[in-house]
Write a protein that holds these residues in place. Sequence first.
Motif, PDB file in Angstrom:
ATOM      1  N   ASN A 164       2.647   1.215  -4.042  1.00 25.35           N
ATOM      2  CA  ASN A 164       1.809   1.524  -5.208  1.00 25.35           C
ATOM      3  C   ASN A 164       1.737   3.016  -5.532  1.00 25.35           C
ATOM      4  OD1 ASN A 164       1.375  -1.166  -5.522  1.00 25.35           O
ATOM      5  ND2 ASN A 164      -0.761  -1.184  -4.864  1.00 25.35           N
ATOM      6  N   GLN A 193      -6.802  -5.842  -7.718  1.00 22.34           N
ATOM      7  CA  GLN A 193      -7.955  -5.129  -7.137  1.00 22.34           C
ATOM      8  C   GLN A 193      -8.572  -4.094  -8.078  1.00 22.34           C
ATOM      9  OE1 GLN A 193      -8.307  -4.475  -2.905  1.00 22.34           O
ATOM     10  NE2 GLN A 193      -8.315  -2.280  -3.271  1.00 22.34           N
ATOM     11  N   GLU A 245      -9.040   4.035  -4.532  1.00 22.79           N
ATOM     12  CA  GLU A 245      -9.350   3.258  -5.739  1.00 22.79           C
ATOM     13  C   GLU A 245     -10.862   3.137  -5.907  1.00 22.79           C
ATOM     14  OE1 GLU A 245      -7.140  -0.321  -4.924  1.00 22.79           O
ATOM     15  OE2 GLU A 245      -5.223   0.681  -5.240  1.00 22.79           O
ATOM     16  N   SER A 265      -3.147  -5.629   2.378  1.00 17.06           N
ATOM     17  CA  SER A 265      -1.969  -6.500   2.391  1.00 17.06           C
ATOM     18  C   SER A 265      -1.458  -6.832   3.786  1.00 17.06           C
ATOM     19  CB  SER A 265      -0.841  -5.829   1.605  1.00 17.06           C
ATOM     20  OG  SER A 265      -0.517  -4.596   2.213  1.00 17.06           O
ATOM     21  N   HIS A 270     -11.197  -2.512   4.544  1.00 18.41           N
ATOM     22  CA  HIS A 270     -10.632  -2.080   5.818  1.00 18.41           C
ATOM     23  C   HIS A 270     -10.328  -0.578   5.795  1.00 18.41           C
ATOM     24  CE1 HIS A 270      -7.169  -2.222   3.261  1.00 18.41           C
ATOM     25  NE2 HIS A 270      -6.274  -2.091   4.221  1.00 18.41           N
ATOM     26  N   TRP A 305      -5.292 -13.336  -3.398  1.00 17.01           N
ATOM     27  CA  TRP A 305      -4.924 -11.971  -3.842  1.00 17.01           C
ATOM     28  C   TRP A 305      -5.604 -11.773  -5.188  1.00 17.01           C
ATOM     29  CZ3 TRP A 305      -3.036  -8.191  -1.039  1.00 17.01           C
ATOM     30  CH2 TRP A 305      -2.473  -7.055  -1.627  1.00 17.01           C
ATOM     31  N   CYS A 306      -5.863 -10.545  -5.556  1.00 18.62           N
ATOM     32  CA  CYS A 306      -6.436 -10.308  -6.882  1.00 18.62           C
ATOM     33  C   CYS A 306      -5.859  -9.007  -7.426  1.00 18.62           C
ATOM     34  CB  CYS A 306      -7.965 -10.218  -6.801  1.00 18.62           C
ATOM     35  SG  CYS A 306      -8.554  -8.697  -6.034  1.00 18.62           S
ATOM     36  N   VAL A 349     -11.042 -11.593  -0.802  1.00 19.17           N
ATOM     37  CA  VAL A 349      -9.598 -11.842  -0.751  1.00 19.17           C
ATOM     38  C   VAL A 349      -9.226 -12.238   0.677  1.00 19.17           C
ATOM     39  CG1 VAL A 349      -7.287 -10.837  -1.025  1.00 19.17           C
ATOM     40  CG2 VAL A 349      -9.133 -10.152  -2.570  1.00 19.17           C
ATOM     41  N   GLY A 398      -8.047   0.984   3.953  1.00 20.99           N
ATOM     42  CA  GLY A 398      -6.676   1.387   3.652  1.00 20.99           C
ATOM     43  C   GLY A 398      -6.762   2.548   2.668  1.00 20.99           C
ATOM     44  N   TRP A 399      -5.797   3.457   2.723  1.00 20.63           N
ATOM     45  CA  TRP A 399      -5.937   4.681   1.925  1.00 20.63           C
ATOM     46  C   TRP A 399      -6.006   4.378   0.427  1.00 20.63           C
ATOM     47  CZ3 TRP A 399      -8.244   8.752   1.411  1.00 20.63           C
ATOM     48  CH2 TRP A 399      -7.800   9.856   0.695  1.00 20.63           C
ATOM     49  N   ASN A 400      -5.194   3.417  -0.036  1.00 25.79           N
ATOM     50  CA  ASN A 400      -5.241   3.113  -1.474  1.00 25.79           C
ATOM     51  C   ASN A 400      -6.565   2.491  -1.861  1.00 25.79           C
ATOM     52  OD1 ASN A 400      -2.385   3.677  -2.409  1.00 25.79           O
ATOM     53  ND2 ASN A 400      -2.104   2.429  -0.589  1.00 25.79           N
ATOM     54  N   SER A 401      -7.026   1.549  -1.050  1.00 21.61           N
ATOM     55  CA  SER A 401      -8.290   0.883  -1.370  1.00 21.61           C
ATOM     56  C   SER A 401      -9.420   1.904  -1.449  1.00 21.61           C
ATOM     57  CB  SER A 401      -8.617  -0.179  -0.320  1.00 21.61           C
ATOM     58  OG  SER A 401      -7.672  -1.218  -0.409  1.00 21.61           O
ATOM     59  N   SER A 429     -12.089  -7.073   0.722  1.00 14.39           N
ATOM     60  CA  SER A 429     -10.650  -7.245   0.879  1.00 14.39           C
ATOM     61  C   SER A 429     -10.162  -6.342   1.997  1.00 14.39           C
ATOM     62  CB  SER A 429      -9.920  -6.885  -0.413  1.00 14.39           C
ATOM     63  OG  SER A 429      -8.536  -6.779  -0.142  1.00 14.39           O
ATOM     64  N   GLY A 437       0.810  -1.222   0.000  1.00 14.48           N
ATOM     65  CA  GLY A 437       0.000   0.000   0.000  1.00 14.48           C
ATOM     66  C   GLY A 437       0.842   1.271   0.000  1.00 14.48           C
TER      67      GLY A 437
HETATM   68  N1  UDP Z   1      -4.528  -4.954  -3.477  1.00 14.33           N
HETATM   69  C1  UDP Z   1      -4.500  -5.760  -4.574  1.00 14.33           C
HETATM   70  N2  UDP Z   1      -5.082  -6.994  -4.488  1.00 14.33           N
HETATM   71  C2  UDP Z   1      -5.699  -7.429  -3.377  1.00 14.33           C
HETATM   72  C3  UDP Z   1      -5.741  -6.581  -2.250  1.00 14.33           C
HETATM   73  C4  UDP Z   1      -5.147  -5.340  -2.343  1.00 14.33           C
HETATM   74  O1  UDP Z   1      -3.966  -5.406  -5.631  1.00 14.33           O
HETATM   75  O2  UDP Z   1      -6.183  -8.567  -3.394  1.00 14.33           O
HETATM   76  C5  UDP Z   1      -3.864  -3.650  -3.573  1.00 14.33           C
HETATM   77  C6  UDP Z   1      -4.859  -2.521  -3.569  1.00 14.33           C
HETATM   78  O3  UDP Z   1      -5.261  -2.252  -4.899  1.00 14.33           O
HETATM   79  C7  UDP Z   1      -4.105  -1.395  -2.914  1.00 14.33           C
HETATM   80  C8  UDP Z   1      -3.073  -2.095  -2.011  1.00 14.33           C
HETATM   81  O4  UDP Z   1      -3.033  -3.449  -2.424  1.00 14.33           O
HETATM   82  O5  UDP Z   1      -3.444  -0.614  -3.885  1.00 14.33           O
HETATM   83  C9  UDP Z   1      -3.458  -2.077  -0.552  1.00 14.33           C
HETATM   84  O6  UDP Z   1      -3.271  -0.807  -0.053  1.00 14.33           O
HETATM   85  P1  UDP Z   1      -4.189  -0.202   1.092  1.00 14.33           P
HETATM   86  O7  UDP Z   1      -3.656   1.156   1.409  1.00 14.33           O
HETATM   87  O8  UDP Z   1      -5.603  -0.252   0.698  1.00 14.33           O
HETATM   88  O9  UDP Z   1      -4.041  -1.192   2.306  1.00 14.33           O
HETATM   89  P2  UDP Z   1      -2.766  -1.788   3.114  1.00 14.33           P
HETATM   90  O10 UDP Z   1      -2.388  -3.022   2.403  1.00 14.33           O
HETATM   91  O11 UDP Z   1      -1.691  -0.741   3.111  1.00 14.33           O
HETATM   92  O12 UDP Z   1      -3.345  -2.037   4.468  1.00 14.33           O
END
Ligand code: UDP
Length: 467
Positions: free
Chosen positions: A26, A347, A370, A292, A362, A344-345, A318, A364-367, A289, A23
């Motif tokens: 990316n 996402q 996105e 990570s 959860h 994993w997928c 996931v 997460g900032w990226n999720s 999901s 996270g």
């Molecule tokens: N992600 C993914 N596949 C999955 C789960 C998560 O590609 O099955 C990617 C998601 O697109 C995001 C990153 O992993 O870019 C997770 O970042 P996030 O900040 O949401 O959560 P963290 O993993 O830092 O808690």
Amino acid sequence: MENEEKTGGNQSHILVFFFPVQGHMNPMVQFSKRLASKGQRVTIVTTTSASKSMKTANPSCFGSNLKVELVSDGSEHVNPGSETMEQSVERVQIETMKSLAELIKNIKNSSDANEKYPLKFLVYHYSMPWALNIAREQGIDGGPFYTTPASVKTICYHYHKGVLKLPLEGPTTKLPALPPLQLQDLPSFFSDPDTDPVFIKIAMDQFSNLSEVKWIFHSTFDKLEHEVLEWMANQNLPIKTIGPTIPSMFLDKKLQNDKDYGLDLFESNVATCMNWLDSKEAGSVVYASFGSLANLSKEQIEELAWGLNNSGYHFLWVVRDSEKEKLPENFLDKITEKGLLVSWCTQLQVLAHKAVGCFVTHCGWNSALEALSLGIPMVGMPHRADHPTVAKYVMDVWKVGVRVKVNNGFATKEEITTCIRQVMDTDKGMELRKSSLVWKELARQAMDEGGSSNKNIEEFVAKLKLM
Ligand code: UDP
């Protein structure tokens, strides 16, 4: 030559030093790609130990201006599990400082750097403020990159300045530029007494030299966090929004090869997910999901499993390998075709699929970014770190989701089912969907030509020429 024309001869070399967690990687990889697309040479720097965990690297989405270099963090001399968290943070810092300085020196001494691509700048993850000194000692400038929302940084700033006092005096606190916040909305390192103090130290260390930098990059966009961004700018912090940091083909579609992040710590089976989603009706699937890192209790995983199942909707969930043993007994047999579990997928591809109607996340900032950028409403089930604050904004500020209520940190299956049904199938769900689509468009605009984030990236590239 092509790049020289594109930039009017303004070609600089930038190092981007990331924190090796999915996270956090990316967004910095995406920023690197955007800089490279504007004719700059970019070297992504990571540690040798991080590179060992990388499962896939897709150089085709990088292009010739972008490459990856490794530096040692000393882990090759350490037995796994022999250090405390604090010792590990200290060792990584000391060893990486040495090898990063060496790398900068080597690049500066190379003929390529002197003639065509002078090394100008080090972008570093905000949790490693010491990287600024390394850069400056070697004669280049540097600036931190924030992989968290600006709201979370502002909360930390208020704590750093003594404005946020803990424990809170009432049920909510009203901090400048932020909505009223309850304890449950603060980053978990402020609200959870079991948090390792090293996390508060990292959160506070970010301010140790922030007043000395000329560039602070944030993976967010102006309209999304307008109030906090303006407030922080008024504190003389030179914040530049450069997000959402999502591959171009999911946003402005200007960079044809930019279809995925490109560096993965996990392996995914794309075909399994896509074929399964292809067989489902539009808007009929719940995607779940927890990113990570999340490590949910066995009881919470069980409750989530039944919450998803009892919602009555198809679900794609996931469950990372490390979490699988917590699933209810025979769960896979019981759900038959209703659910697909994967470790994993990809996402972004899942969120962009027309079958997906809601995202249980959860936060997460990226999720969250996105989902927001792809117009998918959310059920927020924050776990820790910055997730509670993101969940607060998802529900109350951006109005793109609901938040699962918890009792003593625990969410019941009934509550999870209720939240999913609310988003999938009620008038409120319709409102959330409409609001998500508005944000989707604003996210695209921010990164497109003339958009606020795109302009900030161009301004940075132009200023590099003068450094
Ligand atoms: N992600 C993914 N596949 C999955 C789960 C998560 O590609 O099955 C990617 C998601 O697109 C995001 C990153 O992993 O870019 C997770 O970042 P996030 O900040 O949401 O959560 P963290 O993993 O830092 O808690």
